[in-house]
Design a protein around this motif. Structure first.
Motif, PDB file in Angstrom:
ATOM      1  N   CYS A 164       0.932  -1.252   0.179  1.00 54.33           N
ATOM      2  CA  CYS A 164      -0.021   0.052   0.025  1.00 54.33           C
ATOM      3  C   CYS A 164       0.855   1.265  -0.146  1.00 54.33           C
ATOM      4  O   CYS A 164       1.677   1.224   0.756  1.00 54.33           O
ATOM      5  CB  CYS A 164      -0.972   0.014   1.296  1.00 54.33           C
ATOM      6  SG  CYS A 164      -2.244  -1.049   1.146  1.00 54.33           S
ATOM      7  N   SER A 172      -0.148   4.486   0.340  1.00 56.52           N
ATOM      8  CA  SER A 172      -0.837   5.425   1.302  1.00 56.52           C
ATOM      9  C   SER A 172      -2.057   4.904   2.145  1.00 56.52           C
ATOM     10  O   SER A 172      -2.461   3.893   1.825  1.00 56.52           O
ATOM     11  CB  SER A 172      -1.506   6.469   0.221  1.00 56.52           C
ATOM     12  OG  SER A 172      -2.740   5.932  -0.187  1.00 56.52           O
ATOM     13  N   LEU A 173      -2.142   5.900   3.373  1.00 57.86           N
ATOM     14  CA  LEU A 173      -3.372   5.350   4.060  1.00 57.86           C
ATOM     15  C   LEU A 173      -4.891   5.283   3.491  1.00 57.86           C
ATOM     16  O   LEU A 173      -5.525   4.403   3.538  1.00 57.86           O
ATOM     17  CB  LEU A 173      -3.372   6.359   5.297  1.00 57.86           C
ATOM     18  CG  LEU A 173      -4.364   6.180   6.221  1.00 57.86           C
ATOM     19  CD1 LEU A 173      -4.300   5.025   6.964  1.00 57.86           C
ATOM     20  CD2 LEU A 173      -4.425   7.306   7.382  1.00 57.86           C
ATOM     21  N   CYS A 227      -5.919   0.985  10.483  1.00 51.05           N
ATOM     22  CA  CYS A 227      -4.787   0.765   9.594  1.00 51.05           C
ATOM     23  C   CYS A 227      -3.355   1.266  10.668  1.00 51.05           C
ATOM     24  O   CYS A 227      -3.359   2.301  10.699  1.00 51.05           O
ATOM     25  CB  CYS A 227      -4.624   1.251   8.350  1.00 51.05           C
ATOM     26  SG  CYS A 227      -3.440   1.138   7.544  1.00 51.05           S
ATOM     27  N   LYS A 245       0.463   1.856  10.394  1.00 51.27           N
ATOM     28  CA  LYS A 245       1.566   2.134   9.372  1.00 51.27           C
ATOM     29  C   LYS A 245       2.649   1.420   9.835  1.00 51.27           C
ATOM     30  O   LYS A 245       3.355   0.782   8.842  1.00 51.27           O
ATOM     31  CB  LYS A 245       2.115   3.591   9.403  1.00 51.27           C
ATOM     32  CG  LYS A 245       2.902   4.105   8.233  1.00 51.27           C
ATOM     33  CD  LYS A 245       3.049   5.642   8.448  1.00 51.27           C
ATOM     34  CE  LYS A 245       4.140   5.970   7.428  1.00 51.27           C
ATOM     35  NZ  LYS A 245       4.380   7.231   7.266  1.00 51.27           N
ATOM     36  N   HIS A 246       3.106   1.227  11.228  1.00 47.67           N
ATOM     37  CA  HIS A 246       3.935   0.180  11.718  1.00 47.67           C
ATOM     38  C   HIS A 246       3.267  -0.437  12.740  1.00 47.67           C
ATOM     39  O   HIS A 246       2.376  -0.106  13.149  1.00 47.67           O
ATOM     40  CB  HIS A 246       5.265   0.973  11.907  1.00 47.67           C
ATOM     41  CG  HIS A 246       5.807   1.679  10.910  1.00 47.67           C
ATOM     42  ND1 HIS A 246       6.532   0.929   9.836  1.00 47.67           N
ATOM     43  CD2 HIS A 246       5.931   2.885  10.407  1.00 47.67           C
ATOM     44  CE1 HIS A 246       7.090   1.829   9.054  1.00 47.67           C
ATOM     45  NE2 HIS A 246       6.547   3.195   9.361  1.00 47.67           N
ATOM     46  N   LYS A 269      -0.279   4.422  14.086  1.00 49.62           N
ATOM     47  CA  LYS A 269      -1.334   4.864  13.067  1.00 49.62           C
ATOM     48  C   LYS A 269      -1.416   6.234  12.870  1.00 49.62           C
ATOM     49  O   LYS A 269      -1.074   7.110  13.366  1.00 49.62           O
ATOM     50  CB  LYS A 269      -2.880   4.107  13.326  1.00 49.62           C
ATOM     51  CG  LYS A 269      -3.277   4.989  14.570  1.00 49.62           C
ATOM     52  CD  LYS A 269      -4.579   4.316  14.894  1.00 49.62           C
ATOM     53  CE  LYS A 269      -5.499   5.051  16.027  1.00 49.62           C
ATOM     54  NZ  LYS A 269      -6.779   4.555  16.090  1.00 49.62           N
ATOM     55  N   GLU A 270      -1.872   6.707  11.627  1.00 48.30           N
ATOM     56  CA  GLU A 270      -2.007   8.079  11.289  1.00 48.30           C
ATOM     57  C   GLU A 270      -3.280   8.310  11.693  1.00 48.30           C
ATOM     58  O   GLU A 270      -4.337   7.872  11.428  1.00 48.30           O
ATOM     59  CB  GLU A 270      -1.686   8.190   9.597  1.00 48.30           C
ATOM     60  CG  GLU A 270      -0.209   7.721   9.069  1.00 48.30           C
ATOM     61  CD  GLU A 270      -0.286   8.083   7.884  1.00 48.30           C
ATOM     62  OE1 GLU A 270      -0.992   8.940   7.166  1.00 48.30           O
ATOM     63  OE2 GLU A 270       0.576   7.406   7.087  1.00 48.30           O
ATOM     64  N   HIS A 278       0.702  11.301  14.166  1.00 49.00           N
ATOM     65  CA  HIS A 278       0.682   9.907  14.475  1.00 49.00           C
ATOM     66  C   HIS A 278       0.295   9.485  15.732  1.00 49.00           C
ATOM     67  O   HIS A 278       0.522  10.372  16.868  1.00 49.00           O
ATOM     68  CB  HIS A 278       2.167   9.465  14.329  1.00 49.00           C
ATOM     69  CG  HIS A 278       2.532   9.464  13.032  1.00 49.00           C
ATOM     70  ND1 HIS A 278       3.387  10.399  12.213  1.00 49.00           N
ATOM     71  CD2 HIS A 278       2.328   8.651  11.908  1.00 49.00           C
ATOM     72  CE1 HIS A 278       3.486  10.246  10.785  1.00 49.00           C
ATOM     73  NE2 HIS A 278       3.049   9.005  10.571  1.00 49.00           N
ATOM     74  N   ALA A 333       8.160   6.083  11.297  1.00 46.95           N
ATOM     75  CA  ALA A 333       7.215   7.258  10.520  1.00 46.95           C
ATOM     76  C   ALA A 333       7.794   7.887   9.338  1.00 46.95           C
ATOM     77  O   ALA A 333       8.925   8.145   9.099  1.00 46.95           O
ATOM     78  CB  ALA A 333       6.416   8.186  11.647  1.00 46.95           C
TER      79      ALA A 333
END
Length: 167
Positions: free
Chosen positions: A61, A63-64, A103, A105-106, A127-128, A133, A167
């Motif tokens: 992916c 992007s978010l 979702c 991100k990490h 998460k964003e 974050h 990030a």
């Protein structure tokens, strides 16, 4: 089903029966196992699943927004799968519903000793959000009340630093 498990598994409940609580656990496990298999048949990797959650790796992916789109698509397809299955097998409407929640991100989930699988409900994720974050901790020593203050004061900042550097 999880709330019924809590009630029926309690000796204080008028309808207490360990067989009912055990049956609920077994059926929940079967549902999540089949859900995981279904997700993998769609070409995704299931990282972890238990009686009330499934973690899916959305590879590549960019992007978010793309991750959220895939997450919502999975939600729709899984719910549609269960609606069709329950209708075909029992001629009933399905009341099962999975919800795409977030979702990361990490993501960090320690494995069980001597295993490749994640330990139950213990993870940290970045998460964003609209404010930037956010780091989410579940079940790790940094949030558990049965761990020492020293463990919490070390682990939480350490994990924050590890995840934030990604990030």
């Amino acid at each position: 089903m999880n709330s019924m498990y809590g009630v029926l598994g309690s000796a204080g409940c008028r309808f207490h029966d360990t067989r009912l609580a055990s049956s609920i656990t077994l059926r929940g496990h079967e549902i999540m196992m089949e859900t995981g298999t279904f997700i993998e048949q769609l070409g995704f990797d299931v990282i972890y699943g238990d009686t009330d959650s499934t973690f899916v790796w959305l590879k590549n992916c960019q992007s978010l927004e793309e991750a959220n789109t895939k997450g919502k698509m999975l939600e729709e397809q899984i719910n549609q799968h269960w609606q069709q299955k329950i209708s075909a097998e029992f001629d009933l409407p399905s009341l099962l519903e999975i919800e795409y929640e977030t979702c990361f991100k990490h993501f960090f989930m320690p494995t069980l000793r001597g295993s490749d699988s994640g330990s139950k409900k213990r993870y940290a994720g970045l998460k964003e959000t609209s404010q930037g974050h956010e780091i989410v901790f579940k079940g790790l020593e940094s949030v558990r009340s049965d761990w020492t203050e020293l463990a919490r004061s070390f682990n939480k900042p350490y994990l924050k630093k590890c995840l934030a550097n990604k990030a």
